[in-house]
Design an enzyme around this catalytic site. Structure first.
Site, PDB file in Angstrom:
ATOM      1  NE  ARG A  47     -20.159 -19.063  44.206  1.00  0.00           N
ATOM      2  CZ  ARG A  47     -20.135 -20.378  44.151  1.00  0.00           C
ATOM      3  NH1 ARG A  47     -20.620 -21.085  45.153  1.00  0.00           N
ATOM      4  NH2 ARG A  47     -19.614 -21.019  43.115  1.00  0.00           N
ATOM      5  CB  ILE A  50     -21.462 -18.664  37.101  1.00  0.00           C
ATOM      6  CG1 ILE A  50     -22.312 -17.405  37.337  1.00  0.00           C
ATOM      7  CG2 ILE A  50     -21.439 -19.035  35.624  1.00  0.00           C
ATOM      8  CD1 ILE A  50     -23.732 -17.500  36.867  1.00  0.00           C
ATOM      9  CB  ILE A  51     -17.562 -21.638  37.678  1.00  0.00           C
ATOM     10  CG1 ILE A  51     -17.719 -20.902  36.338  1.00  0.00           C
ATOM     11  CG2 ILE A  51     -16.575 -22.796  37.548  1.00  0.00           C
ATOM     12  CD1 ILE A  51     -18.170 -21.780  35.196  1.00  0.00           C
ATOM     13  N   GLY A  72     -16.374 -12.056  38.627  1.00  0.00           N
ATOM     14  CA  GLY A  72     -16.144 -12.255  37.202  1.00  0.00           C
ATOM     15  C   GLY A  72     -15.863 -13.709  36.860  1.00  0.00           C
ATOM     16  CD  GLU A  73     -17.827 -16.509  35.488  1.00  0.00           C
ATOM     17  OE1 GLU A  73     -17.067 -17.445  35.823  1.00  0.00           O
ATOM     18  OE2 GLU A  73     -18.955 -16.330  35.979  1.00  0.00           O
ATOM     19  CG  ASP A  95     -14.117 -18.954  37.531  1.00  0.00           C
ATOM     20  OD1 ASP A  95     -15.029 -19.381  38.251  1.00  0.00           O
ATOM     21  OD2 ASP A  95     -14.075 -17.785  37.118  1.00  0.00           O
ATOM     22  CB  ILE A 255     -36.843  -5.977  25.778  1.00  0.00           C
ATOM     23  CG1 ILE A 255     -37.938  -5.248  26.570  1.00  0.00           C
ATOM     24  CG2 ILE A 255     -35.629  -5.080  25.569  1.00  0.00           C
ATOM     25  CD1 ILE A 255     -37.606  -5.016  28.016  1.00  0.00           C
ATOM     26  CB  THR A 305     -26.168   7.310  26.099  1.00  0.00           C
ATOM     27  OG1 THR A 305     -25.974   8.502  25.358  1.00  0.00           O
ATOM     28  CG2 THR A 305     -26.263   6.133  25.145  1.00  0.00           C
ATOM     29  CB  SER A 330     -24.284  -8.614  25.825  1.00  0.00           C
ATOM     30  OG  SER A 330     -24.853  -7.412  25.366  1.00  0.00           O
ATOM     31  N   GLY A 331     -23.557  -8.193  22.817  1.00  0.00           N
ATOM     32  CA  GLY A 331     -22.734  -7.737  21.692  1.00  0.00           C
ATOM     33  C   GLY A 331     -21.975  -6.451  21.927  1.00  0.00           C
TER      34      GLY A 331
END
Length: 538
Positions: A47, A50-51, A72-73, A95, A255, A305, A330-331
């Site tokens: 674990r 986070i929640i 996950g969430e 959750d 970075i 990559t 993140s994007g």
């Protein structure tokens, strides 16, 4: 975010299962637990809290005999508790717990009710269900051993040497022994002919804002991976505005090889503009080369990559967790949705363009999402990706391809995304950042990184070894010395054919140079804000 391991079948040694689970303890450094059911099935959990930091320990039991582990969430867990599960009694505020209650209430038919990023296994007597989120943001593998026992695991490490065969659990599916794999996620956008929606810039802005808002759900501080490119900068801008509503500040992290790296310089500008608490991390090429062996063990891939881009992210993640941050935004996903990679400029038709965006979105779990998860979770850091929110995908992928595929601008991919957030009266970002040219992350940390990485790999592999590559590695045979070097490391840790078959190499379409670096595309030119703004009419 955690690491889960479930073994369906009797007579597996409990101590051994605990040791197998510990192979991915980096995913859950906060606590660990294991449960053996009455039928002899085993659920194990590493674990990362986070929640519900105090009572959310897993495996979690439902109201009766079912137990669950989850990674996950679930962003709509409170809505589910207050709605379809309002008659249920919950043991925790986690959750995760809604999953086992949904199973008790609806049987197998509940995955579409979950809004979030997740992988789970529920066991109830000899019945069980395993599922993975629509896009595969969270990793999951499944396998079968010589005695017929079924394994589910967040990473390959615990199961690769236990199973006679194993594979990647497909995103958007659940599995039961009664039904086999069932595809529950069937979005309209998977049909390229459904890309028929008119452009609505305000809707883009509103939907992405809501996708970001729900991903701020946390009982711990939240940061953002800020490369200075469009996607991470927009994510940072939206998140910083939302956090400011409750008086909170966003932590941002970038970075590069040094302070002059393209991404580092741009990120610094964005952070200053947004007023984030910014941290800039540097690494050397020598340090990057030194950790390749350990990195590939963590990544469980030999994709060129992924290895290139994961190296800086690996260093950045360690620095972030050392500062006490457990969650970052993140994007990932924007390039796939909007055709942001430079090779998209060469698409021969709108139909080809749309088909490629759909395929890239569908295959994200084999590349960018795998990298984003495993390079960060190597240090117990959870990554959340607003661009891959279901509602945002439903809207954005179905925008008419011709709106995304402008050819009259000079190097400004994702034009409509830029335009949606080009709000002069209330600017989200500095103009020069909003209209900055695309850099792939592995390029943006400093161009010398890839150049010297290729050069180093060439010194480690002989011409004779490369000539024998197809015989040595008949599946996905490496074609360059760099690819051969990564494959050799991967094979040392994961020699199984099943392991090699989990990897999908990514090669850009519609360009002669097959190197995945953005600089391999002829469209890699210097950004020109005025040309971009005056050359296209939306």
């Amino acid at each position: 975010m955690c690491g889960i391991l479930a073994i369906i079948g009797r007579a597996k040694d409990e101590q051994l299962v605990g040791e197998l689970s510990k192979r991915m303890s980096h995913r859950g450094p906060d606590e660990s637990d294991l449960h053996v059911t009455e039928k002899g099935h085993i659920l194990s959990h590493e674990r990362l809290s986070i929640i519900d930091l105090h009572s959310g320990k897993q495996p979690i039991q439902g109201t009766k005999t079912a137990y669950m582990v989850h990674n996950g969430e679930i962003y709509n867990h409170q809505e589910l508790r207050d709605g379809v599960l309002k008659e249920h009694t919950f043991r925790t505020k986690s959750d995760s717990e809604v999953i086992v209650h949904l199973y008790e209430e609806f049987g197998y038919d509940f995955c579409n009710m979950l809004d979030g990023d997740w992988a789970f296994v529920v066991v109830d007597g000899d019945d069980f269900i395993a599922g993975r989120d629509p896009m595969g943001v969270k990793p999951l593998y499944y396998g079968l051993d010589e005695r017929g026992r079924i394994y589910f695991s967040s990473e390959m490490k615990p199961i690769a040497d236990q199973c006679k065969t194993f594979s990647t659990f497909p995103p958007g599916h659940f599995y039961t022994q009664k039904t086999g794999f069932v595809k529950y996620y069937k979005p309209e956008y998977e049909d390229y002919l459904k890309a028929d929606q008119e452009l609505d810039l305000e809707l883009i802005r509103e939907t992405l804002t809501e996708a970001t808002r729900k991903r701020l759900m946390s009982d711990v501080p939240i940061g953002v991976l800020l490369s200075g490119g469009l996607d991470s900068s927009l994510t940072s801008a939206i998140a910083s505005r939302l956090l400011a509503e409750s008086g909170k500040k966003l932590y941002s992290f970038s970075i590069g090889l040094d302070a002059d790296a393209p991404d580092a310089a741009a990120a610094r500008k964005v952070a200053e503009y947004l007023g984030t608490e910014h941290h800039e991390i540097h690494f050397t090429i020598e340090e990057g080369i030194k950790i390749l062996d350990k990195l590939i063990w963590h990544l469980e891939t030999y994709d060129v990559t992924s290895v290139r881009a994961s190296t800086p992210m690996y260093f950045l993640s360690k620095a972030i967790t050392d500062m006490g941050i457990k969650v970052v935004l993140s994007g990932e996903g924007a390039d796939e949705i909007f055709g942001g990679y430079l090779y998209f400029r060469n698409a021969p038709s709108t139909e080809d363009f749309q088909k490629e965006t759909i395929e890239r979105v569908q295959k994200l779990f084999t590349a960018d999402l795998l990298r984003a998860d495993k390079s960060t979770m190597a240090h117990g850091l959870e990554t959340r990706v607003p661009f891959l929110d279901k509602a945002f995908l439903d809207m954005a992928v179905r925008i008419k391809a011709e709106e995304k595929m402008h050819k009259t601008y000079d190097g400004k991919e994702k034009y409509i995304l830029r335009k949606a957030f080009d709000t002069p009266d209330n600017p989200y970002l500095p103009e020069e950042v909003l209209w900055r040219q695309k850099e792939q992350f592995s390029d943006g940390v400093g161009y010398n990184w890839i150049d010297q990485l290729i050069e180093y790999c060439s010194t480690q592999v002989t011409d004779e070894q490369l000539a024998r590559a197809a015989a040595e590695f008949p599946y996905n045979s490496p074609a360059t010395k760099e690819a051969y070097f990564y494959r050799s490391i991967f094979n040392k840790y994961y020699p199984q054919v099943s392991a090699a078959q989990t990897v999908r190499k990514w090669i850009p379409k519609w360009q002669e140079n097959q190197d995945p670096s953005g600089r391999a595309n002829a469209a890699h030119v210097q950004a020109d804000t005025e040309i971009a703004k005056t050359g296209v009419t939306v």
